[in-house]
Design an enzyme around this catalytic site. Sequence first.
Site, PDB file in Angstrom:
ATOM      1  N   PHE A 110     -24.881  -6.698  12.968  1.00  0.00           N
ATOM      2  CA  PHE A 110     -24.829  -7.135  14.369  1.00  0.00           C
ATOM      3  C   PHE A 110     -26.140  -7.726  14.876  1.00  0.00           C
ATOM      4  O   PHE A 110     -26.229  -8.107  16.044  1.00  0.00           O
ATOM      5  CB  PHE A 110     -24.355  -6.001  15.291  1.00  0.00           C
ATOM      6  CG  PHE A 110     -23.034  -5.402  14.897  1.00  0.00           C
ATOM      7  CD1 PHE A 110     -21.962  -6.219  14.550  1.00  0.00           C
ATOM      8  CD2 PHE A 110     -22.863  -4.034  14.852  1.00  0.00           C
ATOM      9  CE1 PHE A 110     -20.738  -5.687  14.175  1.00  0.00           C
ATOM     10  CE2 PHE A 110     -21.644  -3.485  14.469  1.00  0.00           C
ATOM     11  CZ  PHE A 110     -20.577  -4.311  14.142  1.00  0.00           C
TER      12      PHE A 110
ATOM     13  N   ASP B  15      -5.550   6.559   5.626  1.00  0.00           N
ATOM     14  CA  ASP B  15      -6.581   7.534   6.009  1.00  0.00           C
ATOM     15  C   ASP B  15      -7.594   6.918   6.970  1.00  0.00           C
ATOM     16  O   ASP B  15      -8.698   7.422   7.124  1.00  0.00           O
ATOM     17  CB  ASP B  15      -7.287   8.081   4.772  1.00  0.00           C
ATOM     18  CG  ASP B  15      -8.095   7.036   4.031  1.00  0.00           C
ATOM     19  OD1 ASP B  15      -7.946   5.823   4.350  1.00  0.00           O
ATOM     20  OD2 ASP B  15      -8.880   7.396   3.137  1.00  0.00           O
TER      21      ASP B  15
ATOM     22  N   GLU C 148      -0.261   4.304  -0.935  1.00  0.00           N
ATOM     23  CA  GLU C 148      -1.269   5.357  -0.925  1.00  0.00           C
ATOM     24  C   GLU C 148      -1.809   5.616  -2.328  1.00  0.00           C
ATOM     25  O   GLU C 148      -1.079   5.773  -3.284  1.00  0.00           O
ATOM     26  CB  GLU C 148      -0.771   6.664  -0.296  1.00  0.00           C
ATOM     27  CG  GLU C 148      -1.901   7.676  -0.043  1.00  0.00           C
ATOM     28  CD  GLU C 148      -3.053   7.084   0.797  1.00  0.00           C
ATOM     29  OE1 GLU C 148      -3.939   6.436   0.192  1.00  0.00           O
ATOM     30  OE2 GLU C 148      -3.056   7.277   2.018  1.00  0.00           O
TER      31      GLU C 148
ATOM     32  N   ASP D  47       0.868  -1.171   0.000  1.00  0.00           N
ATOM     33  CA  ASP D  47       0.000   0.000   0.000  1.00  0.00           C
ATOM     34  C   ASP D  47       0.907   1.224   0.000  1.00  0.00           C
ATOM     35  O   ASP D  47       1.571   1.516   0.997  1.00  0.00           O
ATOM     36  CB  ASP D  47      -0.902  -0.013   1.227  1.00  0.00           C
ATOM     37  CG  ASP D  47      -1.989   1.061   1.155  1.00  0.00           C
ATOM     38  OD1 ASP D  47      -1.847   2.010   0.360  1.00  0.00           O
ATOM     39  OD2 ASP D  47      -2.982   0.954   1.910  1.00  0.00           O
TER      40      ASP D  47
END
Length: 498
Positions: A419, A297, A221, A219
């Site tokens: 949930f 982020d 960005e 990663d």
Amino acid sequence: MRSLLAFVLLSISSLVLAGPCDIYASGGTPCVAAHSTTRALFNNFNGALYQVQRGSDGATTNISPLSAGGVANAAAQDSFCANTTCLITTIFDQTGRGNHLTQAPPGGFRGPEANGFDNLASATGAPVTLNGQKAYGVFISPGTGYRNNRASGTATGDQPQGMYAVLDGTHFNGGCCFDYGNAETSSTDTGNGHMEAIYFGTETTWGTGSGNGPWIMADLENGLFSGVNVKLNSADQTITDRFITAVVKGQPGNWAIRGGNAASGSLSTFFNGARPNASGYNPMSKEGAIILGIGGDNSNGAQGTFYEGVMTSGFPSDATENSVQANIVAAKYATTSLVSGPAFTVGSTVSFRATTACCTTRFIAHTDATVNTQVVTSSDTTALKQQASWTVRTGLGNSGCFSFESRDTPGSFIRHSNFNLLVNANDGSKLFAEDATFCPRAGLNGQGNTITSWSFPTRSWRHFNNVLSIASNGGVHTFDAAASYNDDVSFVVTPGFA
């Protein structure tokens, strides 16, 4: 001759005793961050590996190795967390630089809690053994993440660095982004090349490897990269071993991906070459924060399991990494039971009786798709008794746990969604299989079993106002209330009504 033999024996002894960070230091690329909840990564480290907090009173304790350089003292955690829940609050840095990982704060992508912070991981969600000794990894569910935005000594700009992580090669998804490594200090996306972190999963929006994944990628960005090309490096292989070693390293104009089975064998090089052929990645603009389980982020839709990992100063040689891999293999990571308490038999039919004082005549049943509790007796209708009966199946998403098939609606299973517990037909998807997999443990109130979600191990079946959800011990939802939690999540398992 004796002196030569002594030298050889001393060299062998040093290799056996050396931890990963001792090996990196000997290669001229010392660790600047070292994180593990399973073992010490220096041969002389005997400080705290991680901190846990229990749900019963909010108290915390630090878990250290059994001995210097050794495996974590899981028994100390088990004793501290007995009859309650525990979360991992801090993963300590073993280098002495203070690069500890704590609950990730709000970022460009906000966290799931009301204040924007990410969730903390269950302290018991990822049990393993190392050379036969029990330890616990860090089970990252979507919404869970750790971070340090003020790290010391990590690479910035285009400075060279190396990283490895030992991960669960069977726990992943296509969400963004299950990462470990270097990220922005602001928790926001500040542009191409401002990250350099290990990624593991099946996200395909950016780069991919060969096959269907999961892949080890970087990663960097605004892009997950498997090689020099933006989209595809066919040499970056799908890797699905139960324990994997993932390596990403970079230096000016060059970077590499390596990986292999953390339980046996050597590392393969999936890429070693030029920086990606897209703007902003050569030179790099690394900022030096450290993340675990999230993107730069705070993108936190991914899942995975982390056992250990480090970041180095400098670009490690392949030979150094090969020695680290040998050390990891020698640690002998292995699986262990995910369940405890009264045993379940696959193929049997069971019913679940509530143990809260108000509700001991109520059993888990369903009305259409809604899972609830109802008063059920042997004299009730066949239809109601079937609605309160469940066939035990091998876990659809993990064979070490169980799934529960509706007795009156064959092919439909208890699963969680947002949930809430529902009875839905199995659609064959990976998500459904994981949502419908639960790991019974000894009941938190001392009775029966607490049925914990495999994919969200901080959450267990709870009846609240007679409706079933997977609930945490305190949280943002009404059904997460701490009051009577232990009773509400403990169920006595009986032979099925039907």
